[in-house]
Design a protein around this motif. Sequence first.
Motif, PDB file in Angstrom:
ATOM      1  N   GLU A  57      47.292  45.489  -2.156  1.00 17.05           N
ATOM      2  CA  GLU A  57      48.133  46.686  -2.192  1.00 17.05           C
ATOM      3  C   GLU A  57      47.516  47.791  -3.044  1.00 17.05           C
ATOM      4  OE1 GLU A  57      51.430  47.202  -0.816  1.00 17.05           O
ATOM      5  OE2 GLU A  57      50.808  45.525   0.455  1.00 17.05           O
ATOM      6  N   SER A  61      50.850  53.357  -1.920  1.00 16.23           N
ATOM      7  CA  SER A  61      52.098  53.743  -2.574  1.00 16.23           C
ATOM      8  C   SER A  61      53.114  54.089  -1.499  1.00 16.23           C
ATOM      9  CB  SER A  61      51.885  54.944  -3.508  1.00 16.23           C
ATOM     10  OG  SER A  61      51.411  56.065  -2.777  1.00 16.23           O
ATOM     11  N   ASP A  62      54.395  54.056  -1.907  1.00 15.83           N
ATOM     12  CA  ASP A  62      55.457  54.336  -0.952  1.00 15.83           C
ATOM     13  C   ASP A  62      55.332  55.771  -0.426  1.00 15.83           C
ATOM     14  OD1 ASP A  62      58.236  53.214   0.053  1.00 15.83           O
ATOM     15  OD2 ASP A  62      58.517  55.334  -0.470  1.00 15.83           O
ATOM     16  N   SER A  63      55.549  55.914   0.874  1.00 19.79           N
ATOM     17  CA  SER A  63      55.391  57.238   1.488  1.00 19.79           C
ATOM     18  C   SER A  63      56.526  58.183   1.150  1.00 19.79           C
ATOM     19  CB  SER A  63      55.300  57.095   3.012  1.00 19.79           C
ATOM     20  OG  SER A  63      56.545  56.653   3.551  1.00 19.79           O
ATOM     21  N   LYS A  70      53.703  53.069   3.916  1.00 20.22           N
ATOM     22  CA  LYS A  70      52.912  53.315   2.719  1.00 20.22           C
ATOM     23  C   LYS A  70      51.729  54.216   3.038  1.00 20.22           C
ATOM     24  CE  LYS A  70      54.277  49.020   0.452  1.00 20.22           C
ATOM     25  NZ  LYS A  70      53.824  47.806  -0.266  1.00 20.22           N
TER      26      LYS A  70
END
Length: 816
Positions: A57, A61-63, A70
């Motif tokens: 990961e 990062s979260d979109s 992501k």
Amino acid sequence: MQNDRKFRSVIRTLLAAGLLSLPCLPVLADKPIDGVTARATSEQVKGLFAAQNVCTEKGLSDSGRGDGTKKLTTNSYAENGNCWQSGYIARGADESPIIEFDLGQVETVGQFHVWNHNGSPHRGFNHVSVVISDNGKNWRAIRQRFEFAKGPKSEDYLGEDYSFEPPVTARFIRFHCDSTHRTGGQPDLAGLGKVQFRRGHMADSASNRPAAVSIANGFIDVTAAPYFAKGDGQADDSNAIQRAINDWQGQHRTLWLPEGTYLVSKPLRYKPGVGNGYNNFRGSGRERTILRLKDVSFTNADQPQSVLSLGFNGGEDGKGVHADWFNNNVADLTIDTGRGNPGAIGLQFYSNNVGSCRDVTIRSADGTGMIGLDLAYADQNGPLLVKNVSADGFATGVKTGATVNSQTLEHVTVSNSTGVGFENHGQCLSIRGLKVNGPSLAFVSHFGVVALIDSELSGTGLAANHAAITTGETLFVRNIKTSGFKLAIENKRQTDNPTPNATGPIVNEWVSTPPLCLFETKAPHSLNLPILETPDIPADDPATWANVRCFRSLDDPDDSASIQRAIDSGGTTVYFPSGAQFFIGQTIELRGPTRRILGHFAGIHTVKATNRDDSKESAEETKPHLRIGDGQSAVVIVQDLNGELDIQHASKRTLVVKNGQGIGGTLCGGGDLFLENIVADWTFENGRCWARQFNNERLGTHILNRQATLWILGLKTERGGTLIETQTGGQTELLGGLSYTTNHGKLAPMFVSRDARVSYMIGEVCYTGDPFSQLVRETRKGEVKTLERGESPLRPSYLQGGQIPLFVGSTESPDK
């Protein structure tokens, strides 16, 4: 993504209820497979750009879209490295980067998500081939080849989804980087951001249609997605086939027309000037694949159009043509120009250096077509090979023209022409096995240098008023049979003591001007060496072929070991996936049951021989890269390869090398060798060689014949230096071709022989003002004589070249 999940849920419900049946519909899991590990052939900086980064990961990062998607950062160094970059191995850059994924157990995978390299998008994978395995030892190729989107170098990069169609079942998945997004596509510095795999399976009712790109046989099936040509003789397949041409032009791929009749109403064209050639168009056999022009489509004879045109390297207007349109091939089909198409040309074929038109029938259904095979539509066409081709029912069966770069034709049949069977306007031609039958003029060469042997010309009706063969410049013929004509040969040459016409009907040997000799020779004539047809072997079931990629170890420094493993695996056919590049640093031996190496026009390159450990340099780097050893098959074939491959033919077996660009070597084991459609350097130590369309463009001595028997139908050369040197005990017979003398014409004689049996016939073109000044140097028992420029007929002044209509050296057997 949320909408995608809802859609999949609905589809699953409908399928389960039996209310919906869709072909090739993967049923997908929402979550990626956990615990995937990765390793690769190389890492630019260990740890920082490790292969395992692709499965983590890091850098994601979260979109912020609220759907779980992501995005990947553009900072490849973040979190101590978050992507993979290939690097260097002991011999240099890793030109064949591979990344291997271990799913932990055998899984059925329907989809995968890729974030390509986002920090340096040019490093990102572009064209990608995939092989899979259940155990990490036995690998198999899948039929799809993927094209990954280029990373945007954006902090909002969400990646892309790709599907396996059908889903694959395996534990290990390898991505082979065939090209990157760099200019030119070089893969030696490749990279990937992230890859996530998702489970999936096929609905039980699904019917699996082959993917458009078939790695198993290297062909693009025009009836498969996304083209869906019908081949039923009813639907118009023009747009489908043209789309496939546009998609794959210049990419070393073969467009394949499976068995069927493909109706077209528009010209199929490879666009001039796009790429440098490398286009292949193939059917499933001339009786099984028919490309047919719709009736009453090309009606204007003043604006003729070709059913299929292979293009050329130049402008659409035909200007600015240059000879860099390499290795184009058409094979195994019939082209039918239909009815009511007086403006129809069957096939316009063009290739430089190497290229072939084989096993093709061209016909006009009502006998009103304009040209069957057109080799004269653009300047500088050739060298190339036309073999096993027929043209029936055209005004002109075969048309050739321009002054460079020579063309070789064997076993060509022309019938029912209404104007002229075969017409030449200036080209240097080497022809064997021509058959012409009909009411027209059979063979007319307005000017050009032509060798024509072992041919039959039969006239009917008005043909009785004409000569079977008419020549305006230079012609050598041997073993010609004519019937139904006024005479066999009409010689329209006006200079250099032209030979009288030949009445026929049989002509054993004739040349348009007297043969040339340096030493006294009674009744000089060509060597007339025995001619053997190029042998073939039965085709193997593709399911039994050994793919060299499936034998690659990630620890191999190059592809040498994997190729040897494929040969030693027991497969009778070993093949290279098309469009890929392979690197060889160690000697490979062709042995055991393997009888065919099939290249699919993949690239072969030699590299410094070494192990991954720098301290273990190998002495193998000075050895040949493919040795023909003893084996189970009396005949072995190496075909359809590009790049650089040196072959040592060291056995008594028969070797056939055809369709090779840069595939050279040495004949040294006493066995027979057949070369067809080759551009490369070859040396002939002993044994026998028959070469058809042989191109050698080096500076200095081009071909060395030490003590072999060498027969050549069609030789094309460039640059100065001796074209063929034949040493004591050797025999060389050259039947036609072109010396395109681009420089250093005074470097050495065109031909050199020492106490050898030789006969030469060739033309020369030189646009630089530096043609060969000495054509032949012959030594007999220590006495040396030379044939100087001007002592043999010259070409038209604007060509600046000389020619040898026929030169005869010693005709005594080499053991005398």
